[in-house]
Design a protein around this motif. Structure first.
Motif, short mmCIF file in Angstrom:
data_model
loop_
_atom_site.label_atom_id
_atom_site.label_comp_id
_atom_site.label_asym_id
_atom_site.label_seq_id
_atom_site.Cartn_x
_atom_site.Cartn_y
_atom_site.Cartn_z
N LEU A 1 -6.33 -8.36 -11.10
CA LEU A 1 -5.53 -9.44 -11.68
C LEU A 1 -5.51 -10.66 -10.77
CD1 LEU A 1 -2.58 -7.31 -13.12
CD2 LEU A 1 -4.52 -8.31 -14.38
N LYS A 2 -5.52 -10.42 -9.46
CA LYS A 2 -5.56 -11.54 -8.51
C LYS A 2 -6.87 -12.31 -8.65
CE LYS A 2 -4.68 -12.75 -3.73
NZ LYS A 2 -3.91 -12.38 -2.54
N ALA A 3 -7.98 -11.57 -8.77
CA ALA A 3 -9.29 -12.22 -8.94
C ALA A 3 -9.34 -13.01 -10.24
CB ALA A 3 -10.40 -11.17 -8.91
N LEU A 4 -8.85 -12.41 -11.32
CA LEU A 4 -8.86 -13.10 -12.61
C LEU A 4 -8.00 -14.36 -12.57
CD1 LEU A 4 -8.61 -10.03 -15.02
CD2 LEU A 4 -10.62 -11.48 -14.61
N ASN A 5 -6.87 -14.28 -11.91
CA ASN A 5 -5.99 -15.44 -11.78
C ASN A 5 -6.69 -16.57 -11.04
OD1 ASN A 5 -3.39 -16.77 -12.01
ND2 ASN A 5 -3.20 -16.45 -9.80
N GLN A 6 -7.39 -16.22 -9.96
CA GLN A 6 -8.09 -17.24 -9.17
C GLN A 6 -9.27 -17.83 -9.95
OE1 GLN A 6 -9.13 -15.65 -5.30
NE2 GLN A 6 -7.02 -15.09 -4.84
N LEU A 7 -9.84 -17.04 -10.85
CA LEU A 7 -10.97 -17.51 -11.65
C LEU A 7 -10.51 -18.24 -12.91
CD1 LEU A 7 -13.24 -14.36 -11.33
CD2 LEU A 7 -13.82 -16.65 -10.49
N GLY A 8 -9.20 -18.24 -13.16
CA GLY A 8 -8.68 -18.88 -14.37
C GLY A 8 -9.04 -18.12 -15.62
N SER A 9 -9.19 -16.81 -15.48
CA SER A 9 -9.57 -15.98 -16.62
C SER A 9 -8.46 -14.98 -16.92
CB SER A 9 -10.88 -15.26 -16.33
OG SER A 9 -11.36 -14.60 -17.49
N SER A 10 -8.69 -14.14 -17.94
CA SER A 10 -7.70 -13.15 -18.33
C SER A 10 -8.41 -11.82 -18.59
CB SER A 10 -6.95 -13.61 -19.59
OG SER A 10 -7.87 -13.84 -20.64
N PRO A 11 -7.68 -10.71 -18.56
CA PRO A 11 -8.32 -9.40 -18.72
C PRO A 11 -9.14 -9.25 -20.00
CG PRO A 11 -6.10 -9.12 -17.89
CD PRO A 11 -6.24 -10.57 -18.21
#
Length: 214
Positions: A147-157
Motif C-alpha cells: 500500500l505504501k508503494a501504491l500510494n507513492q506511485l499514485g495508484s490503487s490496488p
C-alpha cells in the motif's frame, strides 16, 4: 482487466534477480557460525522469503541481532560474486516501462542491498519506487509495504498486480487487494506458490506482457 492494470509491483530476490545462491550461502554461513554441523542446504530453504528477524528471533531471542549482523556482513561481501539476472527479466521490465506502466519494488531486504542488486543487473533505471524493509513497520505478507508503494506511485490496488516468488508476495497482494502473479522459477517450486492461488503463473517473465495487454 488487462486495460485497467497500470501498476506492477515486483518482489526482488528470486523474482527479478537471482540471489538464491547468495541467500542460501549467507544462511549456511550464519547457521554454521552459531549451530555448527546442524544445518544443510535443504534446511535453510524455508528461510527464504521472511525477514531476517522473523527467521532468527525464534531461534535465538537474545542473540538474533548478532545473527542478522553475521548474515548481512557475509551477504554484502559476496553480493556481486553470486548475484545474477533471470532470463527475460531486463527486457520485460524495460518493455513495461516504455509502455507507460508504473513500476515499483516491494521487498523484505534493506534498501542499501536492494540498490546494489538493481545496479548490478542494470534494473535501477526502471523503478520509480522501492519499498524496502527499513521503510515499513511490517513486512509482507502484511499489506503495509504494498500500500505504501501504491500510494507513492499514485495508484490503487484495483489497478495493480504483485509479482513474486514466495507465498509472502502472493498473500501480501491478496491482503492489499491487488491481482497476484507467481513465478514458476521460484526456488521453492511452483507447487509451493500454487497452493496460495495466485491469479497467474509465469514460466518466463515475458509471460507477464500478454497478461497486461502489452
Amino acid at each position: 482487466m488487462s486495460n485497467k492494470i497500470d501498476t506492477v509491483l515486483f518482489d526482488l530476490d528470486g523474482t527479478l534477480i537471482d540471489t538464491n545462491e547468495l541467500i542460501i550461502s549467507s544462511f549456511l554461513h550464519t547457521m554454521e557460525t552459531y549451530y555448527p554441523g546442524q544445518y544443510k542446504r535443504e534446511d535453510v530453504l524455508p528461510f527464504l522469503g521472511p525477514s531476517l528477524q522473523d527467521t532468527f528471533q525464534p531461534m535465538s531471542p537474545e542473540g538474533y541481532e548478532e545473527m542478522i549482523t553475521t548474515y548481512r556482513t557475509y551477504n554484502l561481501a559476496n553480493h556481486d560474486l553470486l548475484v545474477k539476472g533471470f532470463e527475460g527479466v531486463y527486457e520485460t521490465v524495460r518493455t513495461l516501462k516504455e509502455s507507460g506502466f508504473h513500476l515499483g519494488i516491494v521487498t523484505t531486504k534493506r534498501s542499501d542491498v536492494v540498490q546494489m542488486g538493481l545496479k548490478l543487473t542494470g534494473l535501477d533505471e526502471f523503478f520509480e519506487v522501492v519499498v524496502a524493509l527499513d521503510h515499513v513497520e511490517k513486512a509482507k505478507p502484511d499489506p503495509e509495504p504494498l500500500l505504501k508503494a501504491l500510494n507513492q506511485l499514485g495508484s490503487s490496488p484495483d489497478r495493480a498486480i504483485m509479482v513474486g516468488d514466495n507465498h509472502h508476495d502472493i498473500l501480501g497482494g491478496k491482503n492489499a487487494g491487488t491481482k497476484t502473479v507467481g513465478v514458476a522459477w521460484s526456488i521453492k517450486g511452483r507447487e509451493h506458490l500454487e497452493q496460495y492461488n495466485p491469479d497467474y503463473m509465469l514460466e518466463n517473465m515475458a509471460d507477464l506482457l500478454p497478461i497486461l495487454g502489452v
